[in-house]
Design a protein around this motif. Structure first.
Motif, short mmCIF file in Angstrom:
data_model
loop_
_atom_site.label_atom_id
_atom_site.label_comp_id
_atom_site.label_asym_id
_atom_site.label_seq_id
_atom_site.Cartn_x
_atom_site.Cartn_y
_atom_site.Cartn_z
N ILE A 61 30.53 41.88 32.88
CA ILE A 61 31.27 41.30 31.75
C ILE A 61 32.22 40.21 32.23
O ILE A 61 32.31 39.14 31.62
CB ILE A 61 32.03 42.40 30.97
CG1 ILE A 61 31.04 43.33 30.27
CG2 ILE A 61 32.99 41.78 29.95
CD1 ILE A 61 31.67 44.56 29.67
N LYS A 62 32.91 40.48 33.33
CA LYS A 62 33.85 39.47 33.83
C LYS A 62 33.12 38.20 34.24
O LYS A 62 33.58 37.08 33.94
CB LYS A 62 34.64 40.02 35.02
CG LYS A 62 35.66 39.03 35.54
CD LYS A 62 36.62 39.64 36.53
CE LYS A 62 37.66 38.60 36.96
NZ LYS A 62 38.66 39.15 37.87
N LYS A 63 31.98 38.34 34.91
CA LYS A 63 31.21 37.15 35.30
C LYS A 63 30.75 36.38 34.07
O LYS A 63 30.82 35.14 34.03
CB LYS A 63 30.01 37.55 36.15
CG LYS A 63 29.20 36.34 36.63
CD LYS A 63 28.03 36.75 37.48
CE LYS A 63 27.33 35.51 38.06
NZ LYS A 63 26.94 34.52 37.04
N ARG A 64 30.27 37.09 33.05
CA ARG A 64 29.83 36.44 31.82
C ARG A 64 30.99 35.71 31.14
O ARG A 64 30.82 34.59 30.66
CB ARG A 64 29.20 37.46 30.87
CG ARG A 64 27.87 38.00 31.34
CD ARG A 64 26.73 37.03 31.09
NE ARG A 64 26.49 36.85 29.67
CZ ARG A 64 26.63 35.70 29.00
NH1 ARG A 64 26.98 34.61 29.63
NH2 ARG A 64 26.42 35.65 27.70
N LEU A 65 32.14 36.35 31.10
CA LEU A 65 33.32 35.71 30.50
C LEU A 65 33.67 34.43 31.25
O LEU A 65 33.93 33.38 30.64
CB LEU A 65 34.52 36.66 30.50
CG LEU A 65 34.54 37.73 29.41
CD1 LEU A 65 35.65 38.74 29.69
CD2 LEU A 65 34.73 37.11 28.03
N TYR A 85 41.48 40.40 30.18
CA TYR A 85 42.48 39.33 30.23
C TYR A 85 43.46 39.48 29.07
O TYR A 85 43.03 39.63 27.93
CB TYR A 85 41.81 37.96 30.15
CG TYR A 85 40.97 37.61 31.34
CD1 TYR A 85 41.56 37.13 32.51
CD2 TYR A 85 39.59 37.79 31.32
CE1 TYR A 85 40.79 36.82 33.62
CE2 TYR A 85 38.82 37.50 32.43
CZ TYR A 85 39.43 37.01 33.58
OH TYR A 85 38.68 36.72 34.69
N PRO A 86 44.76 39.40 29.36
CA PRO A 86 45.76 39.48 28.28
C PRO A 86 45.71 38.28 27.34
O PRO A 86 46.18 38.36 26.21
CB PRO A 86 47.09 39.52 29.04
CG PRO A 86 46.76 39.92 30.43
CD PRO A 86 45.38 39.40 30.69
N SER A 87 45.16 37.16 27.82
CA SER A 87 45.10 35.95 27.00
C SER A 87 43.94 35.08 27.48
O SER A 87 43.46 35.22 28.62
CB SER A 87 46.40 35.15 27.10
OG SER A 87 46.55 34.61 28.42
N LYS A 88 43.52 34.16 26.63
CA LYS A 88 42.46 33.25 27.04
C LYS A 88 42.95 32.33 28.15
O LYS A 88 42.16 31.90 29.00
CB LYS A 88 41.96 32.43 25.84
CG LYS A 88 42.96 31.39 25.31
CD LYS A 88 42.35 30.52 24.22
CE LYS A 88 43.30 29.39 23.83
NZ LYS A 88 42.71 28.51 22.79
N GLU A 89 44.26 32.02 28.16
CA GLU A 89 44.80 31.13 29.19
C GLU A 89 44.62 31.71 30.59
O GLU A 89 44.32 30.99 31.54
CB GLU A 89 46.28 30.83 28.92
CG GLU A 89 46.54 29.88 27.76
CD GLU A 89 46.46 30.56 26.40
OE1 GLU A 89 46.38 29.85 25.37
OE2 GLU A 89 46.49 31.81 26.35
N LEU A 90 44.81 33.03 30.72
CA LEU A 90 44.64 33.65 32.02
C LEU A 90 43.17 33.64 32.45
O LEU A 90 42.87 33.49 33.64
CB LEU A 90 45.20 35.07 32.02
CG LEU A 90 46.73 35.13 32.07
CD1 LEU A 90 47.23 36.55 31.79
CD2 LEU A 90 47.25 34.66 33.42
N LEU A 91 42.27 33.78 31.50
CA LEU A 91 40.85 33.64 31.82
C LEU A 91 40.56 32.21 32.29
O LEU A 91 39.90 32.01 33.32
CB LEU A 91 40.00 33.97 30.60
CG LEU A 91 38.51 33.58 30.69
CD1 LEU A 91 37.81 34.25 31.86
CD2 LEU A 91 37.79 33.91 29.38
#
Length: 201
Positions: free
Chosen positions: A13-17, A53-59
């Motif tokens: 999931i993390k890789k896909r994100l 991720y707490p926010s899209k910015e951190l992603l």
């Protein structure tokens, strides 16, 4: 109660994100990419996003740092390939190759449209500081191959100088596209010539 995921599921999931975030950053930028868009692309519930991720910015920052680290790894690999063939021309060519590599990514657009500045404003200050230190690490490794004694101040200054030259890539049209590559080479060569002087700064 949120669903639990196995380690392999979490890694997937993390890789896909990150993969989809990279595509969205290149196509739409930070402002136009929403969490809803990301979870739709990855096909996960919105609540699952916030497990990672707490926010899209951190992603987005994670994606940016991953690309940054990939570029640094490439630089270190190229340095090793020199196998002691260290001179003004080879180091200038090496750094120029890195700049061209960056030019093939979304980074220049990311900076030009203000996304990087927006991202940094929304991040904890310590994350931005860590990123700058990583730049200094690559510069420290490069300088270790060159003649002369280079202090911590020298490392920081030349890291900043290379970032400044990097930023000129945002002004290709104003500088003149037909002379731009040669202009970058001249600037880089000037920096490298100073790096080869024992008494620089």
């Amino acid at each position: 109660m949120p669903k639990t995921y196995s380690d392999s599921e979490r890694a997937y999931i993390k890789k896909r994100l990150m993969d989809e975030a990279y595509i969205c950053l290149a196509q739409f930028g930070v402002r136009k990419t929403t969490v809803d868009e990301l979870v739709k692309r990855v096909n996960i519930p919105k609540g699952t996003f916030y497990l990672f991720y707490p926010s899209k910015e951190l992603l987005f920052f994670d994606v940016f740092c991953s690309l940054h680290n990939e570029l640094q790894t490439t630089l270190l690999h190229w340095i090793e390939e020199l196998q002691g063939n260290i001179n003004t021309d080879t180091i200038t060519d090496l750094i120029y190759r890195l700049y061209k590599q960056v030019d093939s990514t979304f980074i220049y657009t990311f900076i030009a449209n203000g996304d990087l500045e927006l991202l940094v404003r929304k991040l904890p200050p310590e994350l931005a500081a860590t990123h700058a230190q990583e730049d200094d690490f690559a510069m420290r490794h490069l300088l270790s191959l060159l003649p002369g004694t280079h202090t911590e101040d020298t490392i920081k200054i030349f890291s900043a100088v290379l970032r400044a030259i990097f930023c000129t890539m945002l002004h290709k049209r104003e500088i003149g596209e037909h002379v731009f590559d040669d202009t970058i080479r001249v600037m880089l060569r000037g920096v490298v010539l100073q790096l080869f002087e024992e008494d620089t700064l």
